[in-house]
Design a protein around this motif. Structure first.
Motif, short mmCIF file in Angstrom:
data_model
loop_
_atom_site.label_atom_id
_atom_site.label_comp_id
_atom_site.label_asym_id
_atom_site.label_seq_id
_atom_site.Cartn_x
_atom_site.Cartn_y
_atom_site.Cartn_z
N GLN A 122 98.27 24.63 -25.15
CA GLN A 122 98.31 22.92 -25.14
C GLN A 122 99.33 23.32 -25.40
O GLN A 122 100.46 22.58 -24.40
N THR A 130 91.76 21.16 -30.31
CA THR A 130 92.76 22.26 -30.42
C THR A 130 91.89 23.70 -31.44
O THR A 130 91.94 24.40 -31.22
N ASP A 152 93.23 24.30 -23.28
CA ASP A 152 93.71 23.22 -23.67
C ASP A 152 94.64 21.96 -23.51
O ASP A 152 95.45 22.52 -23.05
N GLU A 153 93.57 21.20 -22.93
CA GLU A 153 94.37 20.20 -21.68
C GLU A 153 95.54 20.89 -20.97
O GLU A 153 96.57 20.91 -21.09
MG LIG Z 1 95.28 19.53 -28.90
#
Ligand SMILES: [Mg+2]
Ligand SMILES: Nc1ncnc2c1ncn2[C@@H]1O[C@H](COP(=O)(O)OP(=O)(O)OP(=O)(O)O)[C@@H](O)[C@H]1O
Lengths: 500, 246
Positions: free
Chosen positions: B85, B45, B170-171
């Motif tokens: 995220q 991140t 991010d994810e």
């Molecule tokens: Mg992260």
């Protein structure tokens, strides 16, 4: 085992000790000259004057009060929002303005806020003479600053992460700003707006007592002519207005999803801004210089006010604030605790309502009928009025509190009062004290009102200096007021932080 | 021809005394699809925040189109879009208003104003929300009232609507079911259809934990304790590599 421990509960009761010096001074100052008047004042409460003529006056006067109150509310809430934005972190972050300006705007607003609307009113009346717009402006000046603080506080709740994500979209700066602040601003309008309307109506009444017009002026005149029955007609009609508006406000809900309504609000918003600006310019260019001539004396007059006198006035004002705060903190829990049954509760509530309703100057003038002016008398008045306000909060918190502990304790054979203290009040004491800390900020400002009438402290000096056009003294008094209020606000801020 | 869009030169980032990114060098070229792997807390991140300019590195240079962020104007910076995220939606606004926020960069102040008043056009926003399989019934709902996966897709729609050619995600597959993951993955990487031989022009760096999704990426970067351990073609990825970072 029974050691007195200094916890939040005992801290809520300890300040009542101010009653010892206060009571002493009050007793030594008693005179029986006006006792009859006082009696008459009380009796008239149950026998207000009611006839066609007075009802007509009441309606007219209430109208004036509502008009002044409404417009000062509208202008102060809208400009409060604008200044709230200007004094919020997020504004400076998004527009990349140095933090230096943030500090300047904040301190400016703190200064403006520290001076009570009555003081602004007296000042402006001295310069511009008496008219409605002076009333509106006098209320607006401190109210804009007070409202801006509330808006700014709400804007500080915007998360830094939302800011980063909007920033990352790389929108034009004002689009990002608007998108981020929209909800906090709208919510503050919704939650806080109507409460402020009630406040500005109360302030209008107080300013009325100083001659600005509306029901306040009628109250003052009827008091001056000792027409207590008429006085009570005005007071009760004011009560009805406040109760009714409270009921109406409870019903009103704003739907921001309604498009036509939103557009209407936006229109009102911009019209108010435009109108205020043009009026402000008009006002500036129409200064009545005859009244203002005396300003020149600022540069030549040497003040009669010695340093010693001045320090005395400051300490009087501080003592006045402390004594009143003591009463406002401790009286409500003490009375509610001692008279802890349902019938007494109703009486206490009515009494508290009356304390809130009757403007402090009227209470003070009534008390002056049998007591010489003193710090204690002014403190008692101010303390009682604010106790009315703190008790309202305390009642609503206590009523919504879980009663299980209390019931369990009583069933263990613990006395009713002790169970109340340990089972109910002790859980409220912390938040109650936090609210009182906030309230004492307001008490410091309100010392001006009782000061003017009760001949104590800086408020009284302000009136004196103004009527002799001693502008240098006026300036000094205002600076002193500012300093006390700002120092008070800082101390209370620390107290509040430790309580939340 | 210089193909590099984003470049990190010797980037370090310290938070207080903790070194979170440690001398990172990285080039992201046009059209590359990069998967960023690394265990929780490894600095994924943080790396993405440095790449989009949200975090200023303690040391080193970030170059976008061969310029530092300070030298770029707003329009150029908006060529990067980020799916965070933690999503970073505005909780008190409706789903469609949030998606419209993605259009703020290409519109003026009046658009932002209309969006908040709910009187702007939501046509484009709806299109993107439908692409993310969001049902009509949630368009007007406040973010607070949505499920985790719905919020996730609103954030994705907000990012897609920006039409930026560099995507940092991010994810992005958190909270999504397997079928949705495929749909969203194809949307993000612009794999319009399976048989399409044309290479999509989208550049993407996606942090993820699901190794089974790696097939759609050209490159894989492994990061551990703020250091890049490998930066290789996906076809060269061996178990050995993964053992190093997990
Ligand atoms: Mg992260
Ligand atoms: N705001 C912060 N303050 C202090 N330390 C932070 C902060 N943000 C991240 N860190 C630290 O930096 C390191 C890297 O965090 P980062 O969020 O980049 O990890 P990540 O790889 O994204 O993990 P995950 O897969 O769990 O999201 C962690 O050790 C974390 O504790």
């Amino acid at each position: 085992m029974n050691k007195l421990k200094l916890n939040y509960t005992s801290l809520s009761f300890l300040p009542i000790l101010v009653c010892i010096p206060l009571g002493y001074q009050l007793i030594t100052n008693i005179h029986f000259g006006g006792f009859k008047l006082f009696q008459e004042f009380l009796i008239s409460a149950f026998n207000p004057k009611i006839d066609n003529e007075i009802i007509f006056t009441v309606i007219n006067r209430l109208n004036e009060t509502i008009v002044i109150g409404f417009f000062s509310w509208l202008v102060s809430i809208i400009f409060g929002a604008i200044f709230g934005i200007l004094s919020s972190n997020i504004f400076y972050k998004i527009l990349n303005i140095p933090n230096f300006f943030y500090g300047i705007v904040r301190s400016f607003l703190t200064m403006v806020r520290s001076i009570h609307e009555v003081v602004w009113g007296i000042l402006l009346m001295q310069i511009y003479g008496i008219n409605f717009s002076v009333g509106i402006i006098a209320i607006c000046i401190p109210y804009i600053a007070v409202n801006s603080k509330v808006f700014a506080e709400q804007l500080e709740t915007i998360e830094y992460k939302s800011f980063e994500s909007i920033n990352q979209i790389n929108a034009p700066k004002f689009s990002s700003l608007l998108t981020l602040i929209w909800n906090p601003i709208i919510n503050t309008f919704k939650n806080f707006g109507l409460y402020r309307l009630e406040c500005s109506i109360r302030s209008t009444v107080i300013l009325g007592l100083f001659g600005i017009g509306g029901i306040g002026t009628s109250i003052f005149l009827s008091f001056q002519t000792l027409n207590f029955r008429e006085l009570w007609t005005y007071l009760w009609s004011l009560a009805i207005l406040i109760i009714l508006s409270g009921l109406i406000f409870k019903k009103i809900k704003f739907y921001t999803t309604n498009k036509i309504l939103s557009i209407f609000f936006i229109a009102v918003f911009f019209i108010t801004i435009l109108f205020s600006f043009s009026y402000f310019l008009y006002f500036i260019f129409n200064i009545n210089f005859e009244n203002f001539n005396s300003v020149s004396s600022l540069f030549k007059s040497s003040s009669d006010l010695g340093l010693f006198d001045f320090l005395k006035l400051i300490s009087e004002t501080i003592i006045l604030s402390l004594l009143s705060t003591g009463i406002a903190i401790s009286l409500p829990p003490l009375v509610i605790g001692i008279f802890n049954n349902n019938t007494s509760k109703i009486f206490i509530k009515i009494f508290a309502f009356l304390l809130r309703l009757i403007p402090t100057p009227v209470v003070l003038l009534t008390l002056l009928t049998f007591n010489n002016p003193s710090i204690s008398l002014a403190a008692l008045t101010l303390g009682l009025h604010n106790a009315g306000i703190t008790s309202k909060l305390l009642f609503s918190n206590l009523d919504s509190q879980d009663k299980r502990n209390y019931i369990a304790m009583k069933s263990l054979g613990i006395s009713k009062k002790t169970s109340w203290l340990l089972g109910i009040f002790s859980q409220q004491s912390k938040s109650y004290l936090a609210y009182c800390a906030y309230r004492s900020d307001i008490i410091i400002r309100e010392t001006a009102i009782v000061g003017v009438i009760g001949s104590v402290g800086l408020g009284w000096q302000l009136q004196e200096s103004l009527s002799s056009f001693a502008w240098q003294e006026v300036t000094i008094v205002l600076i002193a007021y500012c300093s006390i209020a700002i120092v008070g606000e800082l101390i209370n801020g620390k107290i509040k932080n430790s309580l939340t | 021809m210089n193909n590099t869009l984003l470049e990190l030169k010797n980037i370090s980032f310290k938070y207080k005394n903790n070194l979170i990114l440690n001398k990172i060098n990285l080039k992201i070229n046009h059209g590359e699809k990069i998967a960023l792997l690394g265990k929780s807390g490894s600095g994924k991140t943080t790396l993405i925040s440095v790449l989009n300019g949200t975090i200023k590195p303690t040391q080193g240079e970030v170059k976008l189109f061969n310029k530092s962020f300070e030298e770029l104007d707003r329009k150029q910076k908006s060529k990067i879009t980020t799916i965070w995220q933690d999503l970073r939606l505005i909780e008190d606004l409706s789903a469609e208003q949030n998606v419209n926020c993605g259009l703020l960069a290409e519109n003026n102040f009046y658009f932002a104003f209309k969006n908040l008043l709910n009187i702007s056009s939501f046509k484009k926003a709806h299109k993107y929300m439908q692409l993310c399989r969001l049902h009509n019934s949630i368009f007007e709902k406040k973010i607070r009232k949505l499920s985790g996966g719905q919020k996730q897709r609103v954030a994705i729609a907000r990012s897609l609507i920006q039409g930026s050619n560099i995507l940092l995600a991010d994810e992005p597959f958190n909270n999504l079911d397997p079928k949705l993951i495929t749909t969203i993955k194809n949307l993000l990487l612009e794999n319009v259809d399976k048989n399409n031989t044309k290479q999509s022009s989208k550049t993407a760096l996606v942090a993820l934990h699901r190794l089974d999704l790696l097939n759609d990426f050209d490159k894989v970067i492994g990061i551990r304790d703020g250091k890049i351990f490998f930066n290789i073609k996906r076809t060269n990825l061996k178990k050995l590599h993964l053992d190093k970072i997990y």
